[in-house]
Design a protein around this motif. Structure first.
Motif, mmCIF file in Angstrom:
data_model
loop_
_atom_site.group_PDB
_atom_site.id
_atom_site.type_symbol
_atom_site.label_atom_id
_atom_site.label_comp_id
_atom_site.label_asym_id
_atom_site.label_seq_id
_atom_site.Cartn_x
_atom_site.Cartn_y
_atom_site.Cartn_z
ATOM 1 N N ALA A 95 -1.926 11.746 -6.389
ATOM 2 C CA ALA A 95 -2.099 11.716 -7.345
ATOM 3 C C ALA A 95 -3.455 11.211 -7.827
ATOM 4 N N VAL A 96 -3.830 10.418 -7.934
ATOM 5 C CA VAL A 96 -4.633 8.998 -8.516
ATOM 6 C C VAL A 96 -5.628 9.482 -7.157
ATOM 7 N N PHE A 97 -4.856 8.490 -5.906
ATOM 8 C CA PHE A 97 -5.544 8.451 -5.020
ATOM 9 C C PHE A 97 -6.448 9.035 -4.749
ATOM 10 N N ARG A 98 -5.634 10.717 -4.022
ATOM 11 C CA ARG A 98 -6.140 11.964 -3.350
ATOM 12 C C ARG A 98 -7.357 12.331 -3.852
ATOM 13 N N SER A 117 7.772 6.980 -0.106
ATOM 14 C CA SER A 117 8.298 6.161 0.011
ATOM 15 C C SER A 117 9.474 5.513 0.653
ATOM 16 N N ALA A 118 10.086 5.746 1.973
ATOM 17 C CA ALA A 118 11.066 5.907 3.168
ATOM 18 C C ALA A 118 10.272 4.911 3.635
ATOM 19 N N LEU A 119 8.833 5.032 4.049
ATOM 20 C CA LEU A 119 7.686 3.637 5.135
ATOM 21 C C LEU A 119 7.688 2.521 3.560
ATOM 22 N N ALA A 120 8.182 2.676 2.460
ATOM 23 C CA ALA A 120 7.485 2.031 1.207
ATOM 24 C C ALA A 120 8.552 0.347 1.150
ATOM 25 N N GLN A 121 8.949 0.008 2.310
ATOM 26 C CA GLN A 121 10.006 -0.339 2.419
ATOM 27 C C GLN A 121 10.377 -1.451 3.651
ATOM 28 N N ARG A 161 0.806 -1.720 -0.136
ATOM 29 C CA ARG A 161 -0.238 0.062 -0.175
ATOM 30 C C ARG A 161 0.577 1.271 -0.033
ATOM 31 N N LEU A 162 1.636 1.196 0.617
ATOM 32 C CA LEU A 162 2.795 2.495 0.883
ATOM 33 C C LEU A 162 3.547 2.029 -0.251
ATOM 34 N N SER A 163 4.093 1.560 -0.498
ATOM 35 C CA SER A 163 4.214 1.430 -2.409
ATOM 36 C C SER A 163 3.591 2.211 -3.471
ATOM 37 N N ALA A 164 2.477 1.798 -3.330
ATOM 38 C CA ALA A 164 1.116 2.019 -4.582
ATOM 39 C C ALA A 164 1.085 3.662 -4.221
ATOM 40 N N LEU A 165 1.311 4.261 -3.095
ATOM 41 C CA LEU A 165 1.265 5.273 -2.797
ATOM 42 C C LEU A 165 2.224 6.420 -2.785
ATOM 43 N N ALA A 166 3.483 5.745 -2.891
ATOM 44 C CA ALA A 166 4.983 6.283 -3.502
ATOM 45 C C ALA A 166 4.889 6.895 -4.532
ATOM 46 N N SER A 203 -3.670 3.089 -16.038
ATOM 47 C CA SER A 203 -4.254 1.763 -16.447
ATOM 48 C C SER A 203 -3.640 1.176 -15.584
ATOM 49 N N SER A 204 -2.181 0.923 -15.619
ATOM 50 C CA SER A 204 -0.993 0.314 -14.854
ATOM 51 C C SER A 204 -0.836 0.875 -13.466
ATOM 52 N N GLN A 205 -0.947 2.106 -13.424
ATOM 53 C CA GLN A 205 -1.178 2.856 -12.112
ATOM 54 C C GLN A 205 -1.887 2.344 -11.481
ATOM 55 N N LEU A 206 -3.889 2.275 -11.660
ATOM 56 C CA LEU A 206 -4.524 2.140 -11.139
ATOM 57 C C LEU A 206 -4.838 0.761 -10.870
ATOM 58 N N ASN A 207 -3.809 -0.579 -11.402
ATOM 59 C CA ASN A 207 -4.033 -1.427 -11.654
ATOM 60 C C ASN A 207 -2.991 -2.060 -10.090
ATOM 61 N N ILE A 208 -2.213 -0.933 -9.891
ATOM 62 C CA ILE A 208 -1.150 -1.496 -8.698
ATOM 63 C C ILE A 208 -1.813 -0.611 -7.137
ATOM 64 N N LEU A 209 -2.927 0.118 -7.873
ATOM 65 C CA LEU A 209 -3.631 0.780 -6.142
ATOM 66 C C LEU A 209 -4.756 -0.229 -6.230
ATOM 67 N N SER A 210 -4.945 -0.799 -7.073
ATOM 68 C CA SER A 210 -6.203 -1.751 -7.221
ATOM 69 C C SER A 210 -5.705 -3.116 -6.393
ATOM 70 N N HIS A 211 -4.870 -3.380 -6.822
ATOM 71 C CA HIS A 211 -4.012 -4.643 -6.592
ATOM 72 C C HIS A 211 -3.674 -4.236 -4.916
ATOM 73 N N ALA A 212 -2.918 -3.875 -4.416
ATOM 74 C CA ALA A 212 -2.619 -2.861 -2.678
ATOM 75 C C ALA A 212 -4.076 -2.750 -2.075
ATOM 76 N N GLY A 213 -5.314 -3.322 -2.779
ATOM 77 C CA GLY A 213 -6.114 -2.539 -1.968
ATOM 78 C C GLY A 213 -7.105 -1.543 -1.567
ATOM 79 N N LEU A 214 -6.187 -0.461 -2.851
ATOM 80 C CA LEU A 214 -6.234 0.996 -2.486
ATOM 81 C C LEU A 214 -7.797 1.695 -2.713
ATOM 82 N N VAL A 215 -7.844 1.128 -4.180
ATOM 83 C CA VAL A 215 -9.632 1.748 -5.186
ATOM 84 C C VAL A 215 -9.568 0.530 -5.191
ATOM 85 N N THR A 216 -11.060 0.264 -5.553
ATOM 86 C CA THR A 216 -12.242 -0.744 -6.157
ATOM 87 C C THR A 216 -12.472 0.040 -7.562
ATOM 88 N N SER A 217 -13.115 -0.867 -8.077
ATOM 89 C CA SER A 217 -13.388 0.081 -9.543
ATOM 90 C C SER A 217 -14.970 -0.857 -9.865
#
Lengths: 113, 113
Positions: A20-23, B11-15, A9-14, A50-64
């Motif tokens: 920006a998408v999440f916010r 990013s710092a926390l995403a590891q 989740r942190l990587s997805a947001l980092a 699309s790949s960004q959304l896929n990462i956020l989605s796999h991290a569970g941070l967004v739904t579609s």
DNA sequence: TCCATATTTCAACGATAGTGGAAATAAACA
DNA sequence: TGTTTATTTCCACTATCGTTGAAATATGGA
């Protein structure tokens, strides 16, 4: 929460675009925004988004959910809440007197108050 | 908070190692932990940990003070609070009824309550 | 001063992430 | 069915990250 979930989740947001998408989705609330509208809002290529959304989605941070030709994305508030709790878990081991700053977080998270 | 600061903190926390370091310091509270003790606790090489601590420090998530030969690291709670607020800022644009989950965050962050 | 301990800096390697072009899939509509 | 719109998948390229060995710096004590 397991550490690897938190890292995902942190990587997805980092990443600037994904953050920006999440916010944007947080501000949109339950109404959500279509992939195309997100791409236009943030001025990013459709396939990149699309790949960004896929990462956020796999991290569970967004739904579609699909709506006709479009796909609507929404922020997953509960997943965000889980992450925040994980980050400050067991802080100070109960010594409240040396841990005032955390209580300030709750005072400042008052988006709908 | 500016977007690039938030990205740096996320990013710092995403590891895995750095997240473990941060959470260890959160639990230690204001007392902090020396670099050597962190390295032993998490079983990572001293130079690897040093670069991890440097990243957390540049992101503003930890502070350090020298104590004799050791350097004591502490979690920067205010920086963490700023980040959390940034992530859920302006949520739902004031429509409280569709944004219940965020209020649940505050209920669950009660480390010293 | 000389040595031991604690931590950081430097350089280099392999692995992973971010992007965009081109093609594929999915749905709506004539 | 054929066409348009919306989104995703595949692929390749460049850039950045994480780790480690070796050396350097800083402090305390004999």
């Amino acid at each position: 929460m397991e550490s690897n979930v938190a890292v995902a989740r942190l990587s997805a947001l980092a990443q600037p675009n994904r953050l920006a998408v999440f916010r944007l989705l947080v501000r949109a609330g339950n109404e959500g925004i279509s992939a195309g509208d997100i791409a236009r809002s943030l001025n990013v290529a459709a396939n990149t988004l699309s790949s960004q959304l896929n990462i956020l989605s796999h991290a569970g941070l967004v739904t579609s959910t699909r709506d006709g030709r479009s796909i609507i994305y929404r922020a997953a508030f509960h997943a965000m809440a889980d992450l925040m709790v994980y980050l400050v878990e067991d802080c100070c081991q109960g010594h409240a007197d040396i841990c005032v700053p955390i209580s300030e977080i709750t005072d400042r998270i008052a988006c709908c108050g």
